[in-house]
Design an enzyme around this catalytic site. Structure first.
Site, PDB file in Angstrom:
ATOM      1  N   SER A   6       0.851  -1.195   0.000  1.00  0.00           N
ATOM      2  CA  SER A   6       0.000   0.000   0.000  1.00  0.00           C
ATOM      3  C   SER A   6       0.880   1.235   0.000  1.00  0.00           C
ATOM      4  O   SER A   6       1.654   1.450   0.938  1.00  0.00           O
ATOM      5  CB  SER A   6      -0.883   0.007   1.246  1.00  0.00           C
ATOM      6  N   HIS A  31      -1.127  -1.267  -4.413  1.00  0.00           N
ATOM      7  CA  HIS A  31      -2.402  -0.943  -3.760  1.00  0.00           C
ATOM      8  C   HIS A  31      -2.489   0.562  -3.515  1.00  0.00           C
ATOM      9  O   HIS A  31      -1.618   1.155  -2.874  1.00  0.00           O
ATOM     10  CB  HIS A  31      -2.485  -1.715  -2.441  1.00  0.00           C
ATOM     11  N   ASP A  33      -4.790   3.594  -1.999  1.00  0.00           N
ATOM     12  CA  ASP A  33      -5.901   3.904  -1.093  1.00  0.00           C
ATOM     13  C   ASP A  33      -6.465   5.286  -1.391  1.00  0.00           C
ATOM     14  O   ASP A  33      -5.763   6.287  -1.242  1.00  0.00           O
ATOM     15  CB  ASP A  33      -5.405   3.847   0.357  1.00  0.00           C
ATOM     16  N   MET A  35      -9.134   7.995  -0.238  1.00  0.00           N
ATOM     17  CA  MET A  35      -9.999   8.384   0.886  1.00  0.00           C
ATOM     18  C   MET A  35     -10.514   9.798   0.658  1.00  0.00           C
ATOM     19  O   MET A  35      -9.750  10.667   0.229  1.00  0.00           O
ATOM     20  CB  MET A  35      -9.202   8.339   2.188  1.00  0.00           C
ATOM     21  N   HIS A  64      -8.354   0.935  -4.065  1.00  0.00           N
ATOM     22  CA  HIS A  64      -9.273   0.693  -2.946  1.00  0.00           C
ATOM     23  C   HIS A  64      -9.989   2.004  -2.628  1.00  0.00           C
ATOM     24  O   HIS A  64      -9.387   2.933  -2.096  1.00  0.00           O
ATOM     25  CB  HIS A  64      -8.431   0.187  -1.753  1.00  0.00           C
ATOM     26  N   MET A  66     -12.319   4.345  -0.576  1.00  0.00           N
ATOM     27  CA  MET A  66     -12.949   4.563   0.743  1.00  0.00           C
ATOM     28  C   MET A  66     -13.624   5.922   0.662  1.00  0.00           C
ATOM     29  O   MET A  66     -13.126   6.928   1.182  1.00  0.00           O
ATOM     30  CB  MET A  66     -11.870   4.525   1.836  1.00  0.00           C
ATOM     31  N   MET A 135     -11.243  -6.159   5.354  1.00  0.00           N
ATOM     32  CA  MET A 135     -10.427  -5.238   6.147  1.00  0.00           C
ATOM     33  C   MET A 135     -10.074  -5.901   7.476  1.00  0.00           C
ATOM     34  O   MET A 135     -10.950  -6.413   8.179  1.00  0.00           O
ATOM     35  CB  MET A 135     -11.193  -3.932   6.439  1.00  0.00           C
ATOM     36  N   GLY A 140      -8.877   3.832   6.940  1.00  0.00           N
ATOM     37  CA  GLY A 140      -8.580   5.250   7.151  1.00  0.00           C
ATOM     38  C   GLY A 140      -7.104   5.542   7.349  1.00  0.00           C
ATOM     39  O   GLY A 140      -6.637   6.603   6.958  1.00  0.00           O
ATOM     40  N   PHE A 141      -6.377   4.601   7.947  1.00  0.00           N
ATOM     41  CA  PHE A 141      -4.978   4.892   8.289  1.00  0.00           C
ATOM     42  C   PHE A 141      -4.109   3.653   8.153  1.00  0.00           C
ATOM     43  O   PHE A 141      -4.590   2.536   8.373  1.00  0.00           O
ATOM     44  CB  PHE A 141      -4.882   5.402   9.734  1.00  0.00           C
ATOM     45  N   GLY A 142      -2.840   3.892   7.815  1.00  0.00           N
ATOM     46  CA  GLY A 142      -1.861   2.804   7.833  1.00  0.00           C
ATOM     47  C   GLY A 142      -1.334   2.622   9.249  1.00  0.00           C
ATOM     48  O   GLY A 142      -1.586   3.451  10.139  1.00  0.00           O
ATOM     49  N   GLY A 143      -0.627   1.542   9.472  1.00  0.00           N
ATOM     50  CA  GLY A 143       0.084   1.348  10.738  1.00  0.00           C
ATOM     51  C   GLY A 143      -0.758   0.925  11.927  1.00  0.00           C
ATOM     52  O   GLY A 143      -0.305   1.021  13.062  1.00  0.00           O
ATOM     53  N   ASP A 173      -6.497  -6.674   4.094  1.00  0.00           N
ATOM     54  CA  ASP A 173      -5.832  -5.364   4.140  1.00  0.00           C
ATOM     55  C   ASP A 173      -5.829  -4.815   5.571  1.00  0.00           C
ATOM     56  O   ASP A 173      -6.895  -4.613   6.147  1.00  0.00           O
ATOM     57  CB  ASP A 173      -6.603  -4.417   3.197  1.00  0.00           C
ATOM     58  N   GLY A 174      -4.625  -4.584   6.103  1.00  0.00           N
ATOM     59  CA  GLY A 174      -4.488  -3.905   7.392  1.00  0.00           C
ATOM     60  C   GLY A 174      -3.701  -4.704   8.414  1.00  0.00           C
ATOM     61  O   GLY A 174      -4.095  -5.816   8.772  1.00  0.00           O
ATOM     62  N   GLY A 175      -2.568  -4.171   8.838  1.00  0.00           N
ATOM     63  CA  GLY A 175      -1.770  -4.811   9.891  1.00  0.00           C
ATOM     64  C   GLY A 175      -1.145  -6.129   9.482  1.00  0.00           C
ATOM     65  O   GLY A 175      -0.792  -6.933  10.347  1.00  0.00           O
ATOM     66  N   GLY A 195       1.254  -2.195   4.051  1.00  0.00           N
ATOM     67  CA  GLY A 195       1.768  -0.831   3.939  1.00  0.00           C
ATOM     68  C   GLY A 195       2.993  -0.653   4.799  1.00  0.00           C
ATOM     69  O   GLY A 195       4.127  -0.732   4.335  1.00  0.00           O
ATOM     70  N   SER A 196       2.775  -0.443   6.109  1.00  0.00           N
ATOM     71  CA  SER A 196       3.899  -0.117   6.996  1.00  0.00           C
ATOM     72  C   SER A 196       4.912  -1.257   7.061  1.00  0.00           C
ATOM     73  O   SER A 196       6.116  -0.998   7.135  1.00  0.00           O
ATOM     74  CB  SER A 196       3.390   0.252   8.385  1.00  0.00           C
TER      75      SER A 196
HETATM   76  C1  DX5 Z   1      -6.210   1.418   5.498  1.00  0.00           C
HETATM   77  C2  DX5 Z   1      -5.745   1.090   4.118  1.00  0.00           C
HETATM   78  C3  DX5 Z   1      -4.624   0.155   4.052  1.00  0.00           C
HETATM   79  C4  DX5 Z   1      -3.376   0.607   4.780  1.00  0.00           C
HETATM   80  C5  DX5 Z   1      -2.637  -0.617   5.213  1.00  0.00           C
HETATM   81  O1  DX5 Z   1      -7.425   2.067   5.426  1.00  0.00           O
HETATM   82  O2  DX5 Z   1      -6.813   0.496   3.382  1.00  0.00           O
HETATM   83  O3  DX5 Z   1      -4.334  -0.227   2.718  1.00  0.00           O
HETATM   84  O4  DX5 Z   1      -2.551   1.421   4.017  1.00  0.00           O
HETATM   85  O5  DX5 Z   1      -1.545  -0.228   5.953  1.00  0.00           O
HETATM   86  P1  DX5 Z   1      -0.866  -1.197   7.015  1.00  0.00           P
HETATM   87  O6  DX5 Z   1      -0.367  -2.391   6.255  1.00  0.00           O
HETATM   88  O7  DX5 Z   1       0.210  -0.357   7.604  1.00  0.00           O
HETATM   89  O8  DX5 Z   1      -1.928  -1.586   8.024  1.00  0.00           O
HETATM   90 ZN    ZN Z   2      -6.365  -0.334   1.397  1.00  0.00          ZN
END
Ligand code: DX5
Ligand code: ZN
Length: 213
Positions: A6, A31, A33, A35, A64, A66, A135, A140-143, A173-175, A195-196
């Site tokens: 991401s 990927h 994102d 928003m 993706h 959102m 999800m 909404g946020f990475g990390g 997707d996520g963590g 992502g992170s």
């Molecule tokens: C969150 C995004 C993800 C996010 C994942 O809303 O859809 O794609 O960037 O980031 P990590 O892998 O850090 O959770």
């Molecule tokens: Zn995403």
């Protein structure tokens, strides 16, 4: 397992460099994102930046959404020819119509489920989809940290798709990291977004390869 880094966690001052690096490191998809500050409490990028990403990327885009007005954004991004456009079921009154619209552009349609949404909602949509995105954080946020209720959910969806549409991929997707990748694989997941984990890793190629199990 396919891996879609991401770009939300990339260095936006060096976006071209970071995209080239993940593509040269063997990622499967990029990927992106999107928003809108309404569906989720964050705002990211639009067509100007995404067309720059599309130019730099040598791997297909996985967009993706959102956002509140899915149909408007599908029209906006279709000319960039992504491989997938995914939209949230929680924000769409006419999912079947939107699937048809995405497909009419020659793009693969996917639906996203928030952590609290049930796979059973897709019973009459699964046959029309190329992918379902589950999800494992609140969008909404990475990390953020991985919500592990996604594991039984993926298993349920895997059983459903085996009956209804075996060609439909399951993406999470996520963590996502090397800590949970084996659980995801065992649950039937085909694609992970990271992502992170990828962008903060000292060696991004090693990070991507550690997820391609
Ligand atoms: C969150 C995004 C993800 C996010 C994942 O809303 O859809 O794609 O960037 O980031 P990590 O892998 O850090 O959770
Ligand atoms: Zn995403």
């Amino acid at each position: 397992m396919k891996v879609a880094p991401s770009i939300l966690s990339a260095d936006f001052g060096n976006l071209q460099r970071d995209i080239e690096e993940i593509c040269n490191s063997g990622c499967d998809l990029v990927h992106v994102d999107v928003m809108d500050g309404h569906f989720v409490p964050n705002l990211t990028i639009g067509p100007v930046v995404i067309s720059a990403i599309a130019k730099a990327a040598t791997k297909p885009l996985d967009i993706h959404l959102m956002v509140e007005n899915n149909s408007f954004f599908v029209d906006l991004f279709a000319p960039l020819k992504p491989e997938y456009i995914s939209f949230h079921i929680e924000e769409e009154k006419h999912p079947h119509r939107l699937i048809q619209k995405i497909r009419s552009y020659g793009i693969k349609p996917a639906i996203v489920l928030n952590p609290n949404s049930r796979p059973e909602e897709l019973e009459y949509l699964l046959e029309f989809l190329d992918m379902v995105l589950l999800m494992s954080v609140n969008p909404g946020f990475g990390g953020q940290s991985f919500i592990d209720t996604v594991i039984p959910k993926a298993k349920k969806l895997d059983a459903m798709r085996n009956e209804i549409n075996q060609n439909c991929l399951i993406e999470v997707d996520g963590g996502v990291s090397d800590k949970n990748i084996h659980l995801l694989k065992d649950a039937g997941v085909d694609v992970v977004v990271a992502g992170s984990y990828v962008f903060k890793h000292e060696n991004r190629q090693t990070a991507i390869e550690s997820l391609q199990i």
